[in-house]
Design an enzyme around this catalytic site. Structure first.
Site, short mmCIF file in Angstrom:
data_model
loop_
_atom_site.label_atom_id
_atom_site.label_comp_id
_atom_site.label_asym_id
_atom_site.label_seq_id
_atom_site.Cartn_x
_atom_site.Cartn_y
_atom_site.Cartn_z
N GLY A 84 0.82 -1.20 0.00
CA GLY A 84 0.00 0.00 0.00
C GLY A 84 0.85 1.25 0.00
N GLU A 109 1.70 3.17 -2.36
CA GLU A 109 2.68 3.17 -3.45
C GLU A 109 2.60 4.43 -4.29
OE1 GLU A 109 0.39 0.78 -3.06
OE2 GLU A 109 1.37 -1.16 -2.78
N GLY A 110 1.58 5.26 -4.01
CA GLY A 110 1.40 6.45 -4.84
C GLY A 110 0.31 6.20 -5.89
N LYS A 111 -0.61 5.28 -5.56
CA LYS A 111 -1.71 4.99 -6.49
C LYS A 111 -2.54 6.22 -6.77
CE LYS A 111 -3.31 1.90 -3.72
NZ LYS A 111 -2.21 1.92 -2.75
N LYS A 144 -1.71 9.30 -7.12
CA LYS A 144 -1.17 10.13 -8.20
C LYS A 144 -1.34 9.43 -9.56
CE LYS A 144 2.81 11.91 -10.39
NZ LYS A 144 4.13 12.45 -10.41
N HIS A 197 -5.50 8.43 -0.15
CA HIS A 197 -4.73 8.90 -1.30
C HIS A 197 -4.42 10.37 -1.08
CE1 HIS A 197 -5.19 5.37 -3.62
NE2 HIS A 197 -6.44 5.55 -3.98
N GLN A 244 -4.91 0.05 -0.72
CA GLN A 244 -3.88 -0.80 -0.11
C GLN A 244 -3.05 -1.51 -1.20
OE1 GLN A 244 -7.27 -1.63 1.43
NE2 GLN A 244 -7.01 0.02 2.84
N PRO A 263 4.39 7.02 11.11
CA PRO A 263 5.60 6.86 10.31
C PRO A 263 5.61 5.47 9.67
CG PRO A 263 6.14 6.94 12.66
CD PRO A 263 4.66 7.16 12.54
N ASP A 269 12.53 9.61 -7.61
CA ASP A 269 13.30 10.80 -7.17
C ASP A 269 13.75 10.73 -5.72
OD1 ASP A 269 10.30 11.10 -7.05
OD2 ASP A 269 10.88 12.70 -5.69
N VAL A 276 8.39 10.90 -10.89
CA VAL A 276 9.61 11.52 -10.36
C VAL A 276 9.31 12.73 -9.48
CG1 VAL A 276 11.14 10.67 -12.19
CG2 VAL A 276 9.89 12.82 -12.53
P1 GDP Z 1 -1.49 5.86 -2.25
O1 GDP Z 1 -2.49 5.50 -1.22
O2 GDP Z 1 -0.92 4.65 -2.92
O3 GDP Z 1 -1.97 6.89 -3.21
O4 GDP Z 1 -0.28 6.50 -1.51
P2 GDP Z 1 -0.15 7.89 -0.76
O5 GDP Z 1 -1.36 8.73 -0.81
O6 GDP Z 1 0.47 7.63 0.56
O7 GDP Z 1 0.83 8.61 -1.77
C1 GDP Z 1 2.07 8.68 -1.61
C2 GDP Z 1 2.60 10.07 -1.38
O8 GDP Z 1 3.70 10.15 -2.25
C3 GDP Z 1 1.75 11.28 -1.71
O9 GDP Z 1 2.06 12.32 -0.81
C4 GDP Z 1 2.17 11.65 -3.12
O10 GDP Z 1 2.06 13.00 -3.42
C5 GDP Z 1 3.60 11.26 -3.10
N1 GDP Z 1 4.12 10.84 -4.38
C6 GDP Z 1 3.49 10.13 -5.36
N2 GDP Z 1 4.31 9.91 -6.39
C7 GDP Z 1 5.50 10.50 -6.05
C8 GDP Z 1 6.76 10.60 -6.69
O11 GDP Z 1 6.99 10.11 -7.77
N3 GDP Z 1 7.76 11.27 -6.01
C9 GDP Z 1 7.57 11.82 -4.78
N4 GDP Z 1 8.57 12.43 -4.20
N5 GDP Z 1 6.38 11.74 -4.15
C10 GDP Z 1 5.37 11.09 -4.77
#
Ligand code: GDP
Length: 426
Positions: A17, A19-21, A23, A46, A225, A305, A334, A415
């Protein structure tokens, strides 16, 4: 992703989970007519950064930010309080939500008594749940005593059912030694308040998706997740209460598996996990802290954390298999910009033997020793890279290695946090 032969795409997390889904879905939703959530509840968070600001969404598909029509599928457990708080916040931030969001009449409702039960159990069992009542709502669903969105159409029956659930919850809370008690009056008032607001949004979600497919529309099914938190395929019992993997998308939306054309797995360029349970490639504390600070690895829902470590190819290869992934989106590359060397977990050793797939038994996963390969870092900012050809050679080599190890093609590389900070691999 979408094309003449690709109308229905599932996006899943391929690790634990976060993973940045959000975005990736946000980027794909630009081309989608319909975005549907298929499992999980208000425990998913998200975070999406757009020109209009930062949005944290727990219950509403992030496609709403792109103007797509959004659906909450039957496989989701809906926390109506969070749902309406989010809806009101979106409207206050200028996002159009009228006629843009609908809810399956078959989705189960998470009520305050579920949260009390969740917290009382977590004190004893320490699974690392978010305490948002998700597990107990799924228990009621499978115990055939849950309340579904459509049930609000018969308020007298819904009140009776919930009164019985509140009474039995209070017995369980007493048995668990919890001082908390659910309040029957509060629940009754909540149902009365909810029905007129939720019922107008209720639809037969499977039918809506089916008809959209018949019209040739682009449909995105959004998982919450990740694969390793799937109730069947994850690191049981340290898992969530639903099927996060792609098969869950068909069931949780109400379409057949043959309607799905592609499955995109989102992976971080490293690994994180929230809560308890095994994390084989967890880094030593100083390195984990560095990754956490660079990547902002704190839970969107709870602020907890996250535990951090290196990319684990065994995990991602497993996710490729159990989801039938047709492509990968690698995010947060990045975050590794400043590392001189980057270890990658390529396999495990257990009791002196090499293991190249995920064991079922959590105690065995806990004992595996990762086998690392160390790749050189690129030590340059990737923030402005938009084409694969412009990546530093070491970053390109890192991605090539991940792709080979995972056995699925990389389709996107992210990135940075912003929508345009993405490389599309054609
Ligand atoms: P989700 O539930 O899988 O969408 O995960 P999160 O909401 O915890 O998203 C991950 C966090 O990483 C968010 O704050 C995004 O803005 C950030 N994020 C997503 N893609 C990237 C990336 O490529 N680089 C960086 N630095 N942050 C990212």
């Amino acid at each position: 992703m979408f094309g003449p032969k690709t109308h229905c795409v599932v996006v899943v997390g391929a690790q634990w989970g976060d993973e940045g889904k959000g975005k990736v879905v946000d980027v794909l939703a630009e081309r989608a007519d319909l975005v549907v959530r298929y499992q999980g509840g208000a425990n998913a968070g998200h975070t999406v950064h757009t020109a209009a600001g930062e949005f944290v969404l727990h219950q509403i598909p992030s496609g709403i930010l792109q103007g797509a029509v959004c659906l909450v599928g039957n496989g989701v457990v809906l926390d109506p309080e969070t749902f309406f708080t989010e809806l009101d916040a979106l409207a206050a931030q200028g996002i159009k939500t009228d006629h843009k969001i609908f809810v399956s009449d078959r989705a189960h409702l998470t009520l305050p008594f579920h949260k009390l039960l969740d917290r009382a159990r977590e004190k004893r069992e320490r699974i690392g749940t978010t305490g948002r009542g998700i597990g107990p709502t799924y228990e009621d669903k499978y115990g055939r005593r849950g309340l579904r969105v459509g049930d609000l159409g018969n308020l007298a029956r819904a009140r009776e059912l919930v009164a019985a659930r509140v009474a039995s919850t209070n017995e369980i809370l007493a048995l668990l030694g919890s001082p908390d008690r659910a309040d029957a009056g509060e629940h009754r008032a909540m149902l009365d308040r909810l029905a007129p607001r939720l019922l107008p949004l209720a639809v037969d979600a499977g039918r809506v998706v089916y008809e959209a497919l018949e019209r040739g529309e682009a449909i995105l099914l959004e998982g919450a997740q990740g694969a390793l938190l799937d109730v069947d395929h994850g690191t049981y019992p340290y898992v969530t209460s639903s099927n996060t993997t792609a098969g869950g998308a068909a069931v949780g939306v109400g379409i057949g598996p043959t309607a799905i054309d592609a499955v995109l797995g989102v992976v971080k360029a490293y690994t994180t996990r929230v809560g308890n349970g095994p994390l084989p490639t967890e880094a030593e504390p100083a390195v984990a802290t560095r990754i956490r600070d660079l990547g902002g690895e704190f839970g969107a829902t709870t602020g907890r954390p996250r535990r951090c470590g290196w990319f684990d190819a065994v995990v991602v290869r497993y996710a490729v298999r159990v989801n039938g992934l047709t492509g990968l989106a690698v995010t947060k590359l990045d975050v590794l910009d400043t590392f001189a060397e980057i270890p990658v977990g390529v396999g495990y050793r257990l009791d002196g033997e090499q293991v190249d797939s995920m064991p079922a038994d959590v105690e065995r996963i806990d004992r595996v020793e990762p086998i690392y390969e160390t790749l050189p870092g690129w030590q340059k900012s990737l923030a402005d890279v938009r084409r694969l050809a412009d990546l530093p050679p070491a970053a390109r080599a890192y991605l090539d290695r991940l792709q080979d190890l995972a056995r699925a093609p990389i389709r996107y590389v992210s990135v940075g946090t912003h929508r345009d900070q993405i490389i599309e691999v054609s």
